[in-house]
Design a protein around this motif. Structure first.
Motif, PDB file in Angstrom:
ATOM      1  N   ILE A   6     -51.032  12.598   5.467  1.00 26.62           N
ATOM      2  CA  ILE A   6     -50.600  13.128   6.766  1.00 26.62           C
ATOM      3  C   ILE A   6     -50.481  11.953   7.729  1.00 26.62           C
ATOM      4  CG2 ILE A   6     -51.214  14.624   8.715  1.00 26.62           C
ATOM      5  CD1 ILE A   6     -52.953  16.272   6.812  1.00 26.62           C
ATOM      6  N   THR A   7     -49.329  11.843   8.395  1.00 27.94           N
ATOM      7  CA  THR A   7     -49.199  10.847   9.467  1.00 27.94           C
ATOM      8  C   THR A   7     -49.166  11.601  10.787  1.00 27.94           C
ATOM      9  OG1 THR A   7     -47.991   9.296   8.085  1.00 27.94           O
ATOM     10  CG2 THR A   7     -47.758   9.014  10.450  1.00 27.94           C
ATOM     11  N   VAL A   8     -50.064  11.197  11.680  1.00 30.02           N
ATOM     12  CA  VAL A   8     -50.089  11.784  13.012  1.00 30.02           C
ATOM     13  C   VAL A   8     -49.482  10.749  13.950  1.00 30.02           C
ATOM     14  CG1 VAL A   8     -51.547  12.741  14.839  1.00 30.02           C
ATOM     15  CG2 VAL A   8     -52.236  13.014  12.443  1.00 30.02           C
ATOM     16  N   ILE A   9     -48.476  11.132  14.726  1.00 31.72           N
ATOM     17  CA  ILE A   9     -47.858  10.182  15.664  1.00 31.72           C
ATOM     18  C   ILE A   9     -48.347  10.500  17.073  1.00 31.72           C
ATOM     19  CG2 ILE A   9     -45.704   9.156  16.479  1.00 31.72           C
ATOM     20  CD1 ILE A   9     -44.371  10.349  13.915  1.00 31.72           C
ATOM     21  N   GLY A  10     -49.091   9.557  17.646  1.00 36.15           N
ATOM     22  CA  GLY A  10     -49.671   9.743  18.982  1.00 36.15           C
ATOM     23  C   GLY A  10     -51.172   9.935  18.879  1.00 36.15           C
ATOM     24  N   ALA A  11     -51.918   8.997  19.499  1.00 34.31           N
ATOM     25  CA  ALA A  11     -53.389   9.084  19.413  1.00 34.31           C
ATOM     26  C   ALA A  11     -54.001   9.542  20.728  1.00 34.31           C
ATOM     27  CB  ALA A  11     -53.962   7.730  18.985  1.00 34.31           C
ATOM     28  N   PHE A  89     -36.591   9.735   9.368  1.00 36.09           N
ATOM     29  CA  PHE A  89     -35.370   9.899   8.593  1.00 36.09           C
ATOM     30  C   PHE A  89     -35.656  10.706   7.326  1.00 36.09           C
ATOM     31  CE2 PHE A  89     -36.003   5.799  10.553  1.00 36.09           C
ATOM     32  CZ  PHE A  89     -34.995   5.773  11.485  1.00 36.09           C
ATOM     33  N   ASP A  90     -34.656  11.381   6.800  1.00 30.73           N
ATOM     34  CA  ASP A  90     -34.776  12.148   5.553  1.00 30.73           C
ATOM     35  C   ASP A  90     -36.011  13.052   5.536  1.00 30.73           C
ATOM     36  OD1 ASP A  90     -32.607  10.702   4.776  1.00 30.73           O
ATOM     37  OD2 ASP A  90     -33.779   9.248   3.605  1.00 30.73           O
ATOM     38  N   LYS A  91     -36.349  13.625   6.665  1.00 30.21           N
ATOM     39  CA  LYS A  91     -37.453  14.591   6.822  1.00 30.21           C
ATOM     40  C   LYS A  91     -38.855  14.000   6.719  1.00 30.21           C
ATOM     41  CE  LYS A  91     -34.988  18.713   6.238  1.00 30.21           C
ATOM     42  NZ  LYS A  91     -34.414  19.641   5.366  1.00 30.21           N
ATOM     43  N   ASN A  92     -39.071  12.906   5.951  1.00 27.37           N
ATOM     44  CA  ASN A  92     -40.461  12.421   5.890  1.00 27.37           C
ATOM     45  C   ASN A  92     -40.596  10.901   5.901  1.00 27.37           C
ATOM     46  OD1 ASN A  92     -39.730  11.732   3.307  1.00 27.37           O
ATOM     47  ND2 ASN A  92     -41.746  12.186   2.465  1.00 27.37           N
ATOM     48  N   ILE A 110     -46.182  15.663   8.574  1.00 24.64           N
ATOM     49  CA  ILE A 110     -46.123  14.869   9.819  1.00 24.64           C
ATOM     50  C   ILE A 110     -46.615  15.733  10.986  1.00 24.64           C
ATOM     51  CG2 ILE A 110     -44.624  13.604  11.418  1.00 24.64           C
ATOM     52  CD1 ILE A 110     -42.598  13.272   9.144  1.00 24.64           C
ATOM     53  N   ILE A 111     -47.496  15.146  11.792  1.00 22.08           N
ATOM     54  CA  ILE A 111     -47.909  15.851  13.020  1.00 22.08           C
ATOM     55  C   ILE A 111     -47.436  15.004  14.198  1.00 22.08           C
ATOM     56  CG2 ILE A 111     -49.839  16.729  14.404  1.00 22.08           C
ATOM     57  CD1 ILE A 111     -51.392  17.123  11.766  1.00 22.08           C
ATOM     58  N   ILE A 112     -46.559  15.572  15.013  1.00 14.68           N
ATOM     59  CA  ILE A 112     -46.015  14.838  16.167  1.00 14.68           C
ATOM     60  C   ILE A 112     -46.820  15.229  17.415  1.00 14.68           C
ATOM     61  CG2 ILE A 112     -43.956  14.423  17.586  1.00 14.68           C
ATOM     62  CD1 ILE A 112     -42.273  14.951  15.072  1.00 14.68           C
ATOM     63  N   ALA A 113     -47.504  14.230  17.981  1.00 12.69           N
ATOM     64  CA  ALA A 113     -48.354  14.488  19.158  1.00 12.69           C
ATOM     65  C   ALA A 113     -48.089  13.389  20.177  1.00 12.69           C
ATOM     66  CB  ALA A 113     -49.823  14.516  18.733  1.00 12.69           C
ATOM     67  N   GLY A 287     -43.487  21.592   7.202  1.00 13.19           N
ATOM     68  CA  GLY A 287     -44.275  20.370   6.971  1.00 13.19           C
ATOM     69  C   GLY A 287     -44.320  19.430   8.166  1.00 13.19           C
ATOM     70  N   VAL A 288     -43.618  19.818   9.236  1.00  8.86           N
ATOM     71  CA  VAL A 288     -43.660  19.014  10.472  1.00  8.86           C
ATOM     72  C   VAL A 288     -44.299  19.880  11.566  1.00  8.86           C
ATOM     73  CG1 VAL A 288     -42.321  17.816  12.243  1.00  8.86           C
ATOM     74  CG2 VAL A 288     -41.605  17.698   9.835  1.00  8.86           C
ATOM     75  N   TYR A 289     -45.361  19.341  12.139  1.00  9.43           N
ATOM     76  CA  TYR A 289     -46.134  20.099  13.140  1.00  9.43           C
ATOM     77  C   TYR A 289     -46.063  19.374  14.481  1.00  9.43           C
ATOM     78  CZ  TYR A 289     -47.995  22.018   8.815  1.00  9.43           C
ATOM     79  OH  TYR A 289     -48.104  22.603   7.577  1.00  9.43           O
ATOM     80  N   VAL A 290     -46.285  20.115  15.568  1.00 12.01           N
ATOM     81  CA  VAL A 290     -46.390  19.497  16.898  1.00 12.01           C
ATOM     82  C   VAL A 290     -47.702  19.956  17.525  1.00 12.01           C
ATOM     83  CG1 VAL A 290     -43.958  19.136  17.528  1.00 12.01           C
ATOM     84  CG2 VAL A 290     -44.958  21.404  17.806  1.00 12.01           C
ATOM     85  N   ALA A 291     -48.202  19.180  18.500  1.00  4.06           N
ATOM     86  CA  ALA A 291     -49.410  19.596  19.220  1.00  4.06           C
ATOM     87  C   ALA A 291     -49.494  18.841  20.534  1.00  4.06           C
ATOM     88  CB  ALA A 291     -50.652  19.291  18.382  1.00  4.06           C
ATOM     89  N   GLY A 292     -50.073  19.500  21.545  1.00  5.15           N
ATOM     90  CA  GLY A 292     -50.267  18.849  22.850  1.00  5.15           C
ATOM     91  C   GLY A 292     -49.020  18.933  23.712  1.00  5.15           C
TER      92      GLY A 292
END
Ligand SMILES: Cc1cc2nc3c(=O)[nH]c(=O)nc-3n(C[C@H](O)[C@H](O)[C@H](O)COP(=O)(O)OP(=O)(O)OC[C@H]3O[C@@H](n4cnc5c(N)ncnc54)[C@H](O)[C@@H]3O)c2cc1C
Length: 368
Positions: A6-11, A89-92, A110-113, A287-292
């Motif tokens: 899992i890659t989380v973008i944004g700490a 790119f290419d979804k992952n 992927i979690i986009i935060a 498979g792509v999540y968002v939060a915050g």
């Protein structure tokens, strides 16, 4: 090193909470942030938070950031700082730049935060040095310990405008006035009361019409607005200021979601264009999540709960937690979220979120 699942973008609070939750169940998690310090907006918040025990009431924002960070480190979350996620790119495949090399991360989820960015406000003189966004002002006073001006006009009486005004006063500046175009103060009264007690006038139905100065801000002209938002002639007033701080709202920083072709909807109360997601924080791209704040601008406690939900959902989709167990854990977060989405400030947010969930259901009905 093992590749992250899992890659989380944004700490920020959302990303750290998502990473903690997913790692707790055994997932191999990495978290990416463009800054040198993790914590997102939390490290700028020197005031004590209120709310409940689960949301660190009575703790200063930067201490909440430290707690989340040490929890993530104890769970062996890999934290990559000074690293920007410039594209997906290419979804992952996530393109990363760590100030030296370009790297590609290929996680399963992927979690986009990525939080929010500030809205600009254009007026004659707005490009003069001395006109700054509230985020930059907070960074200068609370992180770099530099006072960007001595006599300040704050534009916007939402929570950010009120809190940053108080922080400017604490740092030794004189806040000459706060102007607010709406007929009433937008932020919590507890924050407004603090600045009013310090003698700062909050002028509702007022706006800035011009910044003046040779090379930098030397004064600001403000004026009153009628009920149709027209300037009231003759109400102009020139204020002697050297800093004009703009705090006129935030919008979700959702460029990565756009690159992924996530679907969006428009909810003004949550900051504008919102990536569609369900109550488990999954977007229209499986498979792509968002939060915050990226999933609708609210506040740090909400970001923490949404991050937890996204982390649980991602861990469940990888088989680290059963459906039954994850439902139970998510429900605890959802119940705590409800408490933030009631009352005059909270219910419009709940209505906005309901619109996002409904729209998600409608648009994914025939797809999934
Ligand atoms: C100026 C400002 C002042 C605020 N003041 C308060 C306050 O006083 N009290 C309060 O409760 N709330 C405040 N908030 C709101 C609160 O801080 C946020 O609701 C909360 O921080 C949201 O958490 P988040 O994790 O979603 O985003 P953030 O805390 O914004 O974290 C997002 C992180 O992602 C990083 N990032 C973004 N894009 C990328 C990318 N492409 N690659 C790598 N990293 C990326 C950002 O640099 C940031 O570190 C404020 C917000 C702002 C913008």
């Amino acid at each position: 090193m093992k590749e992250a699942e899992i890659t989380v973008i944004g700490a920020g609070p959302a990303g750290l909470s998502a990473a903690i939750e997913a790692a707790k169940y055994g997932a191999n998690v990495e978290i990416i942030d463009e800054n040198a310090l993790p914590g997102g907006q939390l490290f700028k918040q020197i005031h004590k938070f209120f709310g409940s025990k689960e949301h660190y009431a009575g703790t200063r924002g930067y201490d909440i950031g430290r707690k989340l960070l040490s929890e993530a480190e104890n769970l062996k979350v890999v934290i990559k700082l000074n690293t920007v996620a410039f594209g997906v790119f290419d979804k992952n495949k996530i393109g990363l730049f760590d100030q030296k090399d370009i790297l590609i991360s290929k996680p399963k989820k992927i979690i986009i935060a990525t939080g929010a960015s500030e809205n600009p406000l254009a007026f004659p003189g707005w490009t003069l040095p001395g006109v700054m966004g509230a985020g930059a002002v907070q960074t200068m006073i609370n992180i770099h310990r530099v006072l960007p001006g001595k006599k300040v006009l704050m534009v916007g009486a939402g929570n950010v405008g009120l809190i940053v005004s108080y922080q400017l006063l604490q740092a030794g500046a004189d806040v000459v006035a706060i102007v607010e175009a709406m007929p009433k103060i937008g932020g919590y009264f507890v924050h407004a009361a603090k600045v009013l007690r310090m003698g700062v006038p909050i002028l509702t139905s007022h706006t800035i019409i011009e910044a003046k100065g040779e090379k930098e801000v030397e004064s600001a002209t403000i004026a009153a607005l009628d009920q149709n938002w027209n300037l009231i002639k003759g109400s102009e007033k020139e204020l002697d200021v050297d800093l004009i701080c703009i705090a006129v709202g935030l919008k979700p920083e959702a460029d990565l979601c756009r690159m992924l072709n996530c679907e969006f909807t428009y909810v003004p109360f949550l900051g504008g264009r919102i990536p569609l997601h369900n109550e488990d924080m999954e977007t229209t791209i499986p498979g792509v999540y968002v939060a915050g704040d990226v999933s609708g601008v609210e506040e740090a406690s909400v970001a923490i709960e949404e991050g937890r939900i996204a982390g649980i959902s991602a861990a469940e989709s990888l088989g680290y937690i059963s459906e039954e167990e994850s439902e139970k854990e998510r429900m605890k977060c959802k119940n705590r979220l409800k408490a933030f989405r009631i009352g005059p400030f909270g219910s419009p947010r709940q209505e906005g979120k309901n619109k996002v969930f409904e729209e998600y259901k409608r648009r994914t009905k025939n797809v999934k």
